[in-house]
Write a protein that holds these residues in place. Structure first.
Motif, mmCIF file in Angstrom:
data_model
loop_
_atom_site.group_PDB
_atom_site.id
_atom_site.type_symbol
_atom_site.label_atom_id
_atom_site.label_comp_id
_atom_site.label_asym_id
_atom_site.label_seq_id
_atom_site.Cartn_x
_atom_site.Cartn_y
_atom_site.Cartn_z
ATOM 1 N N ALA A 291 40.010 -10.408 19.240
ATOM 2 C CA ALA A 291 39.647 -11.174 18.044
ATOM 3 C C ALA A 291 39.527 -10.261 16.830
ATOM 4 N N VAL A 292 40.039 -10.722 15.709
ATOM 5 C CA VAL A 292 39.920 -9.995 14.450
ATOM 6 C C VAL A 292 38.517 -10.214 13.901
ATOM 7 N N ILE A 293 37.917 -9.142 13.374
ATOM 8 C CA ILE A 293 36.591 -9.214 12.767
ATOM 9 C C ILE A 293 36.758 -9.088 11.253
ATOM 10 N N TYR A 294 36.163 -10.046 10.526
ATOM 11 C CA TYR A 294 36.195 -10.026 9.068
ATOM 12 C C TYR A 294 34.812 -9.698 8.537
ATOM 13 N N GLY A 295 34.763 -8.845 7.519
ATOM 14 C CA GLY A 295 33.505 -8.479 6.882
ATOM 15 C C GLY A 295 33.332 -9.208 5.568
ATOM 16 N N VAL A 296 32.497 -8.644 4.716
ATOM 17 C CA VAL A 296 32.250 -9.233 3.409
ATOM 18 C C VAL A 296 33.559 -9.302 2.632
ATOM 19 N N ASP B 86 35.903 -11.218 3.059
ATOM 20 C CA ASP B 86 37.014 -11.591 3.940
ATOM 21 C C ASP B 86 37.941 -10.427 4.269
ATOM 22 N N GLU B 87 37.411 -9.212 4.201
ATOM 23 C CA GLU B 87 38.203 -8.030 4.525
ATOM 24 C C GLU B 87 38.261 -7.867 6.040
ATOM 25 N N LYS B 88 39.453 -7.623 6.577
ATOM 26 C CA LYS B 88 39.581 -7.343 8.008
ATOM 27 C C LYS B 88 38.960 -5.978 8.260
ATOM 28 N N VAL B 89 37.923 -5.931 9.116
ATOM 29 C CA VAL B 89 37.220 -4.675 9.360
ATOM 30 C C VAL B 89 37.492 -4.100 10.745
ATOM 31 N N GLY B 90 38.054 -4.898 11.638
ATOM 32 C CA GLY B 90 38.326 -4.384 12.971
ATOM 33 C C GLY B 90 38.800 -5.459 13.924
ATOM 34 N N THR B 91 38.954 -5.048 15.181
ATOM 35 C CA THR B 91 39.405 -5.933 16.245
ATOM 36 C C THR B 91 38.584 -5.641 17.497
ATOM 37 N N VAL B 92 38.202 -6.684 18.222
ATOM 38 C CA VAL B 92 37.445 -6.502 19.461
ATOM 39 C C VAL B 92 38.364 -5.894 20.517
ATOM 40 N N ASP B 93 37.999 -4.705 20.998
ATOM 41 C CA ASP B 93 38.760 -4.036 22.050
ATOM 42 C C ASP B 93 38.336 -4.537 23.423
ATOM 43 N N HIS B 94 37.017 -4.585 23.651
ATOM 44 C CA HIS B 94 36.487 -5.101 24.913
ATOM 45 C C HIS B 94 34.998 -5.390 24.750
ATOM 46 N N ILE B 95 34.413 -5.953 25.798
ATOM 47 C CA ILE B 95 32.995 -6.322 25.804
ATOM 48 C C ILE B 95 32.297 -5.549 26.904
ATOM 49 N N VAL C 109 40.811 -17.284 17.650
ATOM 50 C CA VAL C 109 39.418 -16.846 17.649
ATOM 51 C C VAL C 109 39.287 -15.609 16.765
ATOM 52 N N HIS C 110 38.276 -15.604 15.921
ATOM 53 C CA HIS C 110 37.967 -14.469 15.055
ATOM 54 C C HIS C 110 36.462 -14.457 14.834
ATOM 55 N N ALA C 111 35.959 -13.454 14.130
ATOM 56 C CA ALA C 111 34.512 -13.364 13.902
ATOM 57 C C ALA C 111 34.235 -12.873 12.497
ATOM 58 N N MET C 112 33.039 -13.187 12.032
ATOM 59 C CA MET C 112 32.546 -12.729 10.741
ATOM 60 C C MET C 112 31.355 -11.807 10.999
ATOM 61 N N THR C 113 31.199 -10.809 10.136
ATOM 62 C CA THR C 113 30.047 -9.917 10.193
ATOM 63 C C THR C 113 29.639 -9.554 8.775
ATOM 64 N N SER C 114 28.407 -9.127 8.629
ATOM 65 C CA SER C 114 27.935 -8.683 7.313
ATOM 66 C C SER C 114 28.225 -7.197 7.101
ATOM 67 N N TRP C 115 28.750 -6.513 8.120
ATOM 68 C CA TRP C 115 29.102 -5.100 8.010
ATOM 69 C C TRP C 115 30.382 -4.955 7.189
ATOM 70 N N MET D 263 40.299 -16.743 3.109
ATOM 71 C CA MET D 263 40.235 -17.733 4.172
ATOM 72 C C MET D 263 38.872 -18.422 4.096
ATOM 73 N N ASP D 264 38.881 -19.723 4.152
ATOM 74 C CA ASP D 264 37.646 -20.496 4.128
ATOM 75 C C ASP D 264 37.189 -20.730 5.566
ATOM 76 N N HIS D 265 36.124 -20.049 5.968
ATOM 77 C CA HIS D 265 35.638 -20.147 7.350
ATOM 78 C C HIS D 265 34.677 -21.314 7.549
ATOM 79 N N SER D 266 34.338 -22.015 6.484
ATOM 80 C CA SER D 266 33.321 -23.065 6.579
ATOM 81 C C SER D 266 33.747 -24.229 7.474
ATOM 82 N N HIS D 267 35.041 -24.427 7.662
ATOM 83 C CA HIS D 267 35.513 -25.530 8.503
ATOM 84 C C HIS D 267 35.891 -25.085 9.911
ATOM 85 N N HIS D 268 35.712 -23.809 10.185
ATOM 86 C CA HIS D 268 36.056 -23.306 11.510
ATOM 87 C C HIS D 268 34.944 -23.639 12.500
ATOM 88 N N ILE D 269 35.328 -23.841 13.734
ATOM 89 C CA ILE D 269 34.390 -24.255 14.781
ATOM 90 C C ILE D 269 33.774 -23.028 15.432
#
Length: 99
Positions: A22-27, A29-38, A79-85, A1-7
């Motif tokens: 929200a799904v969390i993607y790591g290095v 573009d691997e799905k690493v988790g999902t936000v349960d709560h804040i 909505v999704h997120a990227m992380t370096s983890w 997935m190319d995230h460069s055009h995402h807002i």
């Protein structure tokens, strides 16, 4: 997935209603988790991310500072997120107690 055009979400959009689930993607573009709560509010809050498991069963909740996640919206409005983890690094974090 190319995230460069995402807002990127603004800090005002980082609300529990917006980013829970929200799904969390790591290095690589691997799905690493999902936000349960804040926990907390604003940029000082913590995202509790379910890592591993299958369909939420057997997932390990870990706490990540919200500022370590780059939340964005794709072309479909999802909505999704990227992380370096990586998934393995997240699995090594201490388990966050469930509320």
């Amino acid at each position: 997935m190319d995230h460069s055009h995402h807002i990127r979400l603004s800090s005002a959009e980082l609300t529990p209603a917006m980013i829970t689930g929200a799904v969390i993607y790591g290095v690589d573009d691997e799905k690493v988790g999902t936000v349960d709560h804040i926990d907390g509010a604003g940029m000082d809050s913590t995202a509790i991310v379910d890592v591993g498991g299958f369909l939420g069963i057997g997932a390990k909740p870990v706490a990540l500072p919200i500022h370590e996640l780059d939340f964005m919206r794709d072309e479909h409005g999802e909505v999704h997120a990227m992380t370096s983890w990586t998934k393995d690094e997240l699995k090594e974090l201490p388990e966050h107690p469930r509320h």
